[in-house]
Design a protein around this motif. Structure first.
Motif, PDB file in Angstrom:
ATOM      1  N   ALA A 239      -0.903   0.881 -10.843  1.00  0.00           N
ATOM      2  CA  ALA A 239      -2.244   0.320 -10.979  1.00  0.00           C
ATOM      3  C   ALA A 239      -2.379  -0.741  -9.900  1.00  0.00           C
ATOM      4  O   ALA A 239      -1.474  -1.554  -9.708  1.00  0.00           O
ATOM      5  CB  ALA A 239      -2.430  -0.292 -12.356  1.00  0.00           C
ATOM      6  N   LEU A 240      -3.506  -0.715  -9.212  1.00  0.00           N
ATOM      7  CA  LEU A 240      -3.669  -1.563  -8.032  1.00  0.00           C
ATOM      8  C   LEU A 240      -4.701  -2.654  -8.287  1.00  0.00           C
ATOM      9  O   LEU A 240      -5.778  -2.385  -8.795  1.00  0.00           O
ATOM     10  CB  LEU A 240      -4.134  -0.658  -6.892  1.00  0.00           C
ATOM     11  N   ILE A 241      -4.336  -3.883  -7.952  1.00  0.00           N
ATOM     12  CA  ILE A 241      -5.295  -5.000  -8.028  1.00  0.00           C
ATOM     13  C   ILE A 241      -5.395  -5.548  -6.607  1.00  0.00           C
ATOM     14  O   ILE A 241      -4.387  -5.979  -6.045  1.00  0.00           O
ATOM     15  CB  ILE A 241      -4.789  -6.099  -8.982  1.00  0.00           C
TER      16      ILE A 241
ATOM     17  N   VAL B 248       2.901   9.971  -0.744  1.00  0.00           N
ATOM     18  CA  VAL B 248       2.027  10.718  -1.667  1.00  0.00           C
ATOM     19  C   VAL B 248       0.878   9.800  -2.096  1.00  0.00           C
ATOM     20  O   VAL B 248       1.120   8.714  -2.628  1.00  0.00           O
ATOM     21  CB  VAL B 248       2.812  11.195  -2.927  1.00  0.00           C
ATOM     22  N   PRO B 249      -0.391  10.193  -1.865  1.00  0.00           N
ATOM     23  CA  PRO B 249      -1.518   9.339  -2.248  1.00  0.00           C
ATOM     24  C   PRO B 249      -1.567   9.115  -3.763  1.00  0.00           C
ATOM     25  O   PRO B 249      -1.108   9.960  -4.531  1.00  0.00           O
ATOM     26  CB  PRO B 249      -2.751  10.128  -1.790  1.00  0.00           C
TER      27      PRO B 249
ATOM     28  N   SER C 195      -4.712   0.839 -18.040  1.00  0.00           N
ATOM     29  CA  SER C 195      -4.057   2.012 -17.448  1.00  0.00           C
ATOM     30  C   SER C 195      -2.617   2.033 -17.956  1.00  0.00           C
ATOM     31  O   SER C 195      -2.049   0.996 -18.281  1.00  0.00           O
ATOM     32  CB  SER C 195      -4.073   1.921 -15.917  1.00  0.00           C
ATOM     33  N   ASP C 196      -2.047   3.231 -18.038  1.00  0.00           N
ATOM     34  CA  ASP C 196      -0.662   3.270 -18.519  1.00  0.00           C
ATOM     35  C   ASP C 196       0.322   3.398 -17.355  1.00  0.00           C
ATOM     36  O   ASP C 196       1.462   3.805 -17.541  1.00  0.00           O
ATOM     37  CB  ASP C 196      -0.463   4.370 -19.562  1.00  0.00           C
ATOM     38  N   ALA C 197      -0.125   3.047 -16.142  1.00  0.00           N
ATOM     39  CA  ALA C 197       0.774   3.099 -14.980  1.00  0.00           C
ATOM     40  C   ALA C 197       1.964   2.162 -15.205  1.00  0.00           C
ATOM     41  O   ALA C 197       1.779   1.036 -15.671  1.00  0.00           O
ATOM     42  CB  ALA C 197       0.016   2.686 -13.728  1.00  0.00           C
ATOM     43  N   PRO C 198       3.167   2.620 -14.886  1.00  0.00           N
ATOM     44  CA  PRO C 198       4.344   1.792 -15.145  1.00  0.00           C
ATOM     45  C   PRO C 198       4.516   0.634 -14.156  1.00  0.00           C
ATOM     46  O   PRO C 198       5.299  -0.273 -14.385  1.00  0.00           O
ATOM     47  CB  PRO C 198       5.502   2.782 -14.987  1.00  0.00           C
ATOM     48  N   LEU C 199       3.753   0.692 -13.057  1.00  0.00           N
ATOM     49  CA  LEU C 199       3.920  -0.296 -11.989  1.00  0.00           C
ATOM     50  C   LEU C 199       2.576  -0.929 -11.660  1.00  0.00           C
ATOM     51  O   LEU C 199       1.557  -0.237 -11.585  1.00  0.00           O
ATOM     52  CB  LEU C 199       4.459   0.444 -10.746  1.00  0.00           C
ATOM     53  N   LEU C 200       2.575  -2.251 -11.472  1.00  0.00           N
ATOM     54  CA  LEU C 200       1.370  -2.944 -11.015  1.00  0.00           C
ATOM     55  C   LEU C 200       1.614  -3.433  -9.603  1.00  0.00           C
ATOM     56  O   LEU C 200       2.666  -4.023  -9.328  1.00  0.00           O
ATOM     57  CB  LEU C 200       1.098  -4.180 -11.873  1.00  0.00           C
ATOM     58  N   VAL C 201       0.648  -3.203  -8.723  1.00  0.00           N
ATOM     59  CA  VAL C 201       0.742  -3.725  -7.357  1.00  0.00           C
ATOM     60  C   VAL C 201      -0.498  -4.583  -7.131  1.00  0.00           C
ATOM     61  O   VAL C 201      -1.628  -4.092  -7.223  1.00  0.00           O
ATOM     62  CB  VAL C 201       0.803  -2.573  -6.326  1.00  0.00           C
ATOM     63  N   ALA C 202      -0.297  -5.864  -6.893  1.00  0.00           N
ATOM     64  CA  ALA C 202      -1.420  -6.781  -6.691  1.00  0.00           C
ATOM     65  C   ALA C 202      -1.340  -7.333  -5.278  1.00  0.00           C
ATOM     66  O   ALA C 202      -0.324  -7.910  -4.886  1.00  0.00           O
ATOM     67  CB  ALA C 202      -1.374  -7.908  -7.712  1.00  0.00           C
ATOM     68  N   ASP C 203      -2.402  -7.111  -4.498  1.00  0.00           N
ATOM     69  CA  ASP C 203      -2.391  -7.548  -3.099  1.00  0.00           C
ATOM     70  C   ASP C 203      -3.318  -8.746  -2.931  1.00  0.00           C
ATOM     71  O   ASP C 203      -4.538  -8.587  -2.864  1.00  0.00           O
ATOM     72  CB  ASP C 203      -2.818  -6.388  -2.196  1.00  0.00           C
TER      73      ASP C 203
ATOM     74  N   SER D 256       0.830  -1.210   0.000  1.00  0.00           N
ATOM     75  CA  SER D 256       0.000   0.000   0.000  1.00  0.00           C
ATOM     76  C   SER D 256       0.863   1.257   0.000  1.00  0.00           C
ATOM     77  O   SER D 256       0.526   2.253  -0.651  1.00  0.00           O
ATOM     78  CB  SER D 256      -0.915   0.031   1.227  1.00  0.00           C
ATOM     79  N   ALA D 257       1.976   1.212   0.730  1.00  0.00           N
ATOM     80  CA  ALA D 257       2.887   2.374   0.739  1.00  0.00           C
ATOM     81  C   ALA D 257       3.482   2.573  -0.647  1.00  0.00           C
ATOM     82  O   ALA D 257       3.647   3.704  -1.127  1.00  0.00           O
ATOM     83  CB  ALA D 257       3.989   2.182   1.775  1.00  0.00           C
ATOM     84  N   VAL D 258       3.796   1.467  -1.334  1.00  0.00           N
ATOM     85  CA  VAL D 258       4.356   1.564  -2.689  1.00  0.00           C
ATOM     86  C   VAL D 258       3.310   2.145  -3.644  1.00  0.00           C
ATOM     87  O   VAL D 258       3.610   3.009  -4.471  1.00  0.00           O
ATOM     88  CB  VAL D 258       4.842   0.167  -3.180  1.00  0.00           C
ATOM     89  N   ALA D 259       2.046   1.685  -3.490  1.00  0.00           N
ATOM     90  CA  ALA D 259       0.994   2.118  -4.421  1.00  0.00           C
ATOM     91  C   ALA D 259       0.401   3.487  -4.064  1.00  0.00           C
ATOM     92  O   ALA D 259      -0.238   4.110  -4.896  1.00  0.00           O
ATOM     93  CB  ALA D 259      -0.117   1.076  -4.450  1.00  0.00           C
TER      94      ALA D 259
END
Ligand SMILES: Nc1ncnc2c1ncn2[C@@H]1O[C@H](COP(=O)(O)OP(=O)(O)OP(=O)(O)O)[C@@H](O)[C@H]1O
Length: 258
Positions: A83-85, A71-72, A159-167, A45-48
């Motif tokens: 991008a968050l999953i 930063v939110p 989404s064109d976000a360079p990072l995916l975070v999947a929790d 969550s901190a990363v995303a």
């Protein structure tokens, strides 16, 4: 593309994540594993950029060179967005909005032409194994849990976000749906994006990621290629996770991610 350095998350005087450091190059897929309560979700969550506002963040989270620690997500510059999953995909979707409209809105920034948006939405739904004519007109409540997860992944794909975070996106799913979701996350993480995948399941980590970061009590206790973690775990916590995964039949080495 991602450098997390000395990341600390606290609630009042209680330190929950204590100096986590790891990094990720473009196109790399890293699993964050550990026992329940070890700090995986808070780190992700901190990363995303989606931590609860009452938590304090210290240290740095650099995405493509920009430090976005604390930063939110909505205030991050595009090149530093994730991008968050999440596990509870229902909460991430608007209940009265159809799947087609969700995707149309997400694609608006990229394509001004409605026909192009429709074609892109159909293509991305097929990429996550959903039939556009059937699923497109439905609202989130009219989907199964696995279908909702795949809609969330489709949104991450467009989404064109360079990072995916999947929790833990597979936690609530049966084995077949979980496999489809893992395949869809793999597709979403292709194209040179980075993936941070939170799981307590080493077998899933092994099938999807090339590196594993093991957390215990808010600290990194091991950061190694998945093969090393499975064959010669360096820390007792890792050895315990490997043991548990073996008891639930870990995939053979041929099934491991390269
Ligand atoms: N908002 C909060 N305020 C206070 N403590 C919190 C908060 N959020 C999480 N914690 C605590 O921080 C620790 C780490 O939580 P986290 O959710 O990161 O664990 P996790 O490794 O993801 O666990 P699980 O696998 O069970 O989801 C836990 O002890 C949890 O109770």
């Amino acid at each position: 593309m991602l450098d997390v350095a000395d990341l600390t998350v606290s609630a009042g005087r209680t330190t929950l994540v204590a100096g986590v450091t790891f990094s990720l190059s473009a196109g790399e897929r890293v699993a964050l594993v550990g026992r329940s309560g070890s700090g995986k979700s808070l780190t992700a969550s901190a990363v995303a950029g989606c931590l609860a506002p009452d938590l304090t963040v210290r240290g740095s989270v650099r995405v493509n060179g920009t430090d976005v620690a604390g930063v939110p997500i909505a205030r991050r510059p595009a090149q530093a967005r994730a991008a968050l999953i999440v596990q509870d995909s229902a909460a991430a979707l608007e209940p009265v909005t159809t799947v087609r409209r969700h995707l149309g809105l997400a694609l608006r920034a990229r394509h001004s032409d409605a026909e192009t948006r429709t074609a892109a939405a159909e293509s991305v739904l097929r990429a996550v194994d959903l039939e556009p004519a059937v699923i497109g007109p439905r609202r989130p409540a009219e989907l199964s849990g696995g279908q909702r997860q795949r809609v969330c992944i489709a949104l991450a794909l467009v989404s064109d976000a360079p990072l995916l975070v999947a929790d833990e996106p597979t936690t609530a799913l049966d084995v077949v749906s979980a496999r489809t979701v893992v395949d869809a996350v793999r597709t979403a993480a292709d194209r040179g994006r980075g993936l941070v995948f939170v799981t307590h399941d080493l077998a899933i980590a092994a099938a999807l990621c090339s590196r594993v970061v093991v957390l215990d009590a808010g600290r990194v206790v091991e950061d190694a290629p998945v093969r090393d973690v499975l064959t010669r775990p360096a820390h007792a916590v890792t050895a315990d996770l490997v043991e548990r995964a073996r008891a639930l039949s870990l995939p053979s080495s041929t099934a491991l991610a390269s």
